[in-house]
Design an enzyme around this catalytic site. Structure first.
Site, PDB file in Angstrom:
ATOM      1  N   ASN A   1       0.798  -1.237   0.000  1.00  0.00           N
ATOM      2  CA  ASN A   1       0.000   0.000   0.000  1.00  0.00           C
ATOM      3  C   ASN A   1       0.825   1.279   0.000  1.00  0.00           C
ATOM      4  O   ASN A   1       0.422   2.275  -0.592  1.00  0.00           O
ATOM      5  CB  ASN A   1      -1.034  -0.016   1.139  1.00  0.00           C
ATOM      6  CG  ASN A   1      -0.432  -0.169   2.508  1.00  0.00           C
ATOM      7  OD1 ASN A   1       0.680  -0.674   2.657  1.00  0.00           O
ATOM      8  ND2 ASN A   1      -1.161   0.250   3.511  1.00  0.00           N
TER       9      ASN A   1
ATOM     10  N   GLU B   1       4.233  -5.168  12.264  1.00  0.00           N
ATOM     11  CA  GLU B   1       3.310  -4.029  12.068  1.00  0.00           C
ATOM     12  C   GLU B   1       2.148  -4.565  11.240  1.00  0.00           C
ATOM     13  O   GLU B   1       2.282  -4.744  10.039  1.00  0.00           O
ATOM     14  CB  GLU B   1       4.016  -2.889  11.319  1.00  0.00           C
ATOM     15  CG  GLU B   1       5.277  -2.371  11.991  1.00  0.00           C
ATOM     16  CD  GLU B   1       5.006  -1.559  13.246  1.00  0.00           C
ATOM     17  OE1 GLU B   1       3.853  -1.130  13.446  1.00  0.00           O
ATOM     18  OE2 GLU B   1       5.951  -1.365  14.031  1.00  0.00           O
TER      19      GLU B   1
HETATM   20  P1  NAD Z   1       0.245  -9.343   3.194  1.00  0.00           P
HETATM   21  O1  NAD Z   1       0.319  -9.820   4.597  1.00  0.00           O
HETATM   22  O2  NAD Z   1      -0.499 -10.145   2.215  1.00  0.00           O
HETATM   23  O3  NAD Z   1       1.728  -9.203   2.591  1.00  0.00           O
HETATM   24  C1  NAD Z   1       2.698  -8.357   3.185  1.00  0.00           C
HETATM   25  C2  NAD Z   1       4.074  -8.826   2.741  1.00  0.00           C
HETATM   26  O4  NAD Z   1       4.332 -10.103   3.313  1.00  0.00           O
HETATM   27  C3  NAD Z   1       4.254  -9.002   1.252  1.00  0.00           C
HETATM   28  O5  NAD Z   1       5.587  -8.660   0.918  1.00  0.00           O
HETATM   29  C4  NAD Z   1       4.006 -10.493   1.056  1.00  0.00           C
HETATM   30  O6  NAD Z   1       4.643 -11.030  -0.080  1.00  0.00           O
HETATM   31  C5  NAD Z   1       4.610 -11.053   2.319  1.00  0.00           C
HETATM   32  N1  NAD Z   1       4.011 -12.294   2.810  1.00  0.00           N
HETATM   33  C6  NAD Z   1       2.748 -12.753   2.637  1.00  0.00           C
HETATM   34  N2  NAD Z   1       2.587 -13.908   3.290  1.00  0.00           N
HETATM   35  C7  NAD Z   1       3.752 -14.181   3.921  1.00  0.00           C
HETATM   36  C8  NAD Z   1       4.205 -15.234   4.750  1.00  0.00           C
HETATM   37  N3  NAD Z   1       3.402 -16.248   5.090  1.00  0.00           N
HETATM   38  N4  NAD Z   1       5.486 -15.212   5.192  1.00  0.00           N
HETATM   39  C9  NAD Z   1       6.312 -14.180   4.883  1.00  0.00           C
HETATM   40  N5  NAD Z   1       5.938 -13.159   4.086  1.00  0.00           N
HETATM   41  C10 NAD Z   1       4.669 -13.152   3.616  1.00  0.00           C
HETATM   42  O7  NAD Z   1      -0.271  -7.845   3.286  1.00  0.00           O
HETATM   43  P2  NAD Z   1      -0.589  -6.863   2.072  1.00  0.00           P
HETATM   44  O8  NAD Z   1      -1.870  -7.319   1.453  1.00  0.00           O
HETATM   45  O9  NAD Z   1       0.605  -6.679   1.219  1.00  0.00           O
HETATM   46  O10 NAD Z   1      -0.809  -5.482   2.859  1.00  0.00           O
HETATM   47  C11 NAD Z   1      -2.000  -5.140   3.472  1.00  0.00           C
HETATM   48  C12 NAD Z   1      -1.917  -5.399   4.966  1.00  0.00           C
HETATM   49  O11 NAD Z   1      -0.797  -4.695   5.521  1.00  0.00           O
HETATM   50  C13 NAD Z   1      -3.122  -4.857   5.695  1.00  0.00           C
HETATM   51  O12 NAD Z   1      -3.550  -5.784   6.656  1.00  0.00           O
HETATM   52  C14 NAD Z   1      -2.584  -3.604   6.373  1.00  0.00           C
HETATM   53  O13 NAD Z   1      -3.280  -3.192   7.516  1.00  0.00           O
HETATM   54  C15 NAD Z   1      -1.210  -4.003   6.692  1.00  0.00           C
HETATM   55  N6  NAD Z   1      -0.372  -2.810   6.915  1.00  0.00           N
HETATM   56  C16 NAD Z   1       0.014  -2.525   8.198  1.00  0.00           C
HETATM   57  C17 NAD Z   1       0.778  -1.397   8.446  1.00  0.00           C
HETATM   58  C18 NAD Z   1       1.271  -1.077   9.836  1.00  0.00           C
HETATM   59  O14 NAD Z   1       2.131  -0.227   9.964  1.00  0.00           O
HETATM   60  N7  NAD Z   1       0.741  -1.713  10.875  1.00  0.00           N
HETATM   61  C19 NAD Z   1       1.149  -0.562   7.391  1.00  0.00           C
HETATM   62  C20 NAD Z   1       0.723  -0.877   6.104  1.00  0.00           C
HETATM   63  C21 NAD Z   1      -0.035  -2.025   5.876  1.00  0.00           C
END
Ligand code: NAD
Length: 438
Positions: free
Chosen positions: A115, A211
């Site tokens: 995002n 996070e």
């Molecule tokens: P996601 O969890 O699908 O993926 C995040 C990252 O993790 C990507 O690089 C993905 O390839 C990797 N990933 C996915 N599964 C994994 C696993 N099992 N092991 C290791 N890596 C893995 O999230 P997204 O769809 O990319 O992002 C949206 C989410 O991120 C939302 O839930 C949002 O709230 C969260 N987010 C949190 C913050 C924060 O600061 N708390 C900031 C931005 C986004």
């Protein structure tokens, strides 16, 4: 292109080989590198903004507005690298002098979501390098462009192999987490994936910094300045098409002002301009992917089937691309899926409650604990809600603003660990107690 396990292994080993020399640099030398990177990011701001806009689908104006903050983060962290670890040295046992030493951890694995690709990469790369670690960054498979560009720029100011990027999905992320030479994994993403990261990391007792998802409540009290609230909360709910972990998505309004607030809020949401992200007049672009559009549509369809009312929007837009209409839902129950889970789209629920106690209870009645805001003109109420809200960031009469100097992190299912601030440098370090007997 997707990295294989062998690519991940190679990147981690190179980073491990680069660690001894980089970890011995002085804080001033690391600060100079971060300041150099900040200048390069500033000089390539347009290029970086264009990459994020094209890959995420975020309006180009929003992508451009993110870059100065990112540059400021790097400049702040350059200074933070030179601030000694907190805690005093002194004599606490007869004849012995105690000293605290902050040390880097080694190779850190950095996993970021789609995002805010550039911002998320810098929020992790900055403190990791400031603390003296070497790093392997794995951006989201959907949005790798600005991370690759950042690494190219960093190569101009960093020694070889100090920062590397591996590309791929969650499987590549898991390979990074499972690597025995990785000493800390800093992960930003969904709560489900974060939990999987922590489980894998536990096998080698690797540190984790998580996070995770948010689901921010917005408490609008009976004495709130409604014009001010609407003017801030509409952009805060729909920025980046609501694909923001702190999006103002769960609005709770005191009965006394509910109808007046809802009318003004819905009118302002109807004025949002949905369109081509490259067009400077656009407020909302499409969602990041077809799969994410289907996910958001599913949440809203189920909410409508359960009796919610779409005061605005409530459907995908009939135009090419993954567009979902800015949506305001009312008539949702406290235990509705759309209230309890993170939709991560341009969908805001507005609920009513009678009085401060009911507002606070509703605000805290979710598992996520990332961010919240309260809207009131009473100092006493502001204090009471700030103390009572169970979230890592609480804004009073504001929403979304972050600063380099203050930590950002969640409670509960939103994870733990601080981004930003000098605390982030501590999070990417270990502290050693050295006791010297004279
Ligand atoms: P996601 O969890 O699908 O993926 C995040 C990252 O993790 C990507 O690089 C993905 O390839 C990797 N990933 C996915 N599964 C994994 C696993 N099992 N092991 C290791 N890596 C893995 O999230 P997204 O769809 O990319 O992002 C949206 C989410 O991120 C939302 O839930 C949002 O709230 C969260 N987010 C949190 C913050 C924060 O600061 N708390 C900031 C931005 C986004």
């Amino acid at each position: 292109m997707t990295a294989t396990t062998a690519h991940v292994d190679d990147a981690v080993r190179r980073a491990a080989a680069a660690f001894p020399a980089w970890s011995r640099t002085t804080p001033a030398e690391r600060a100079a590198a971060l300041l150099g990177l900040a200048d390069l990011v500033e000089a390539h701001a347009e290029d970086l903004a264009q990459l994020d806009s094209a890959e995420v689908g975020k309006p180009i104006t929003a992508a451009r507005e993110e870059v100065p903050g990112v540059v400021d983060n790097l400049r702040f962290l350059a200074g933070a690298a030179r601030v000694p670890a907190t805690g005093a040295s002194g004599t606490f046992a007869p004849g012995r002098r105690s000293t605290l030493v902050r040390e880097p951890l080694g190779v850190v694995g950095l996993i970021t979501p789609w995002n805010y690709p550039l911002l998320e990469a810098v929020w992790k790369v900055g403190p990791a390098l400031a603390a003296g670690n070497t790093a392997v960054l794995k951006p989201s498979e959907l949005t790798p462009g600005s991370s690759l560009r950042l690494a190219e720029l960093a190569a101009q100011v960093l020694p070889r192999d100090v920062l590397q990027v591996v590309l791929g999905d969650g499987e590549v992320g898991q390979a990074l987490v499972a690597h025995p030479l990785v000493r800390l994994v800093s992960f930003t993403g969904s709560t489900e994936a974060g939990s999987a990261v922590a489980a894998t990391a536990a096998r080698d007792v690797t540190r984790v910094h998580l996070e995770l998802g948010g689901n921010a409540p917005v408490v609008v009290c009976a004495d709130a300045d409604l014009d001010d609230a609407v003017a801030t909360l509409v952009p805060a709910g729909y920025l980046n098409a609501g694909q923001d972990c702190t999006a103002a998505c769960r609005v709770l309004v005191d009965d006394a002002v509910h109808d007046a607030f809802l009318d003004a809020y819905a009118a302002a949401v109807r004025r949002l301009r949905v369109g081509d992200p490259a067009d400077e007049r656009t407020d909302l672009g499409p969602l990041v992917s077809e799969a994410h559009l289907a996910r958001v549509t599913g949440f809203v369809d189920r909410a409508l089937a359960d009796g919610a009312e779409a005061v605005v929007g409530g459907h995908r837009l009939e135009r090419p691309g993954w567009f979902f209409a800015p949506t305001v839902l009312t008539g949702v129950a406290a235990d509705a899926e759309v209230v309890r889970r993170e939709v991560f789209g341009p969908v805001v629920t507005v609920q009513r409650a009678a009085g401060d106690d009911a507002l606070l209870a509703a605000a805290n009645d979710v598992e996520q604990g990332l961010a919240a805001s309260v809207w009131t003109t009473s100092l006493r109420r502001a204090e009471a809600f700030s103390a009572g809200l169970d979230f890592g960031t609480v804004w009073v009469n504001d929403h979304l603003t972050t600063v380099s100097e203050m930590p950002f992190g969640g409670f509960g299912a939103s994870g733990y660990g601080a981004e930003l601030s000098t605390r982030s440098v501590d999070d990417y370090s270990r502290v050693k107690h050295v006791m010297t007997r004279a």
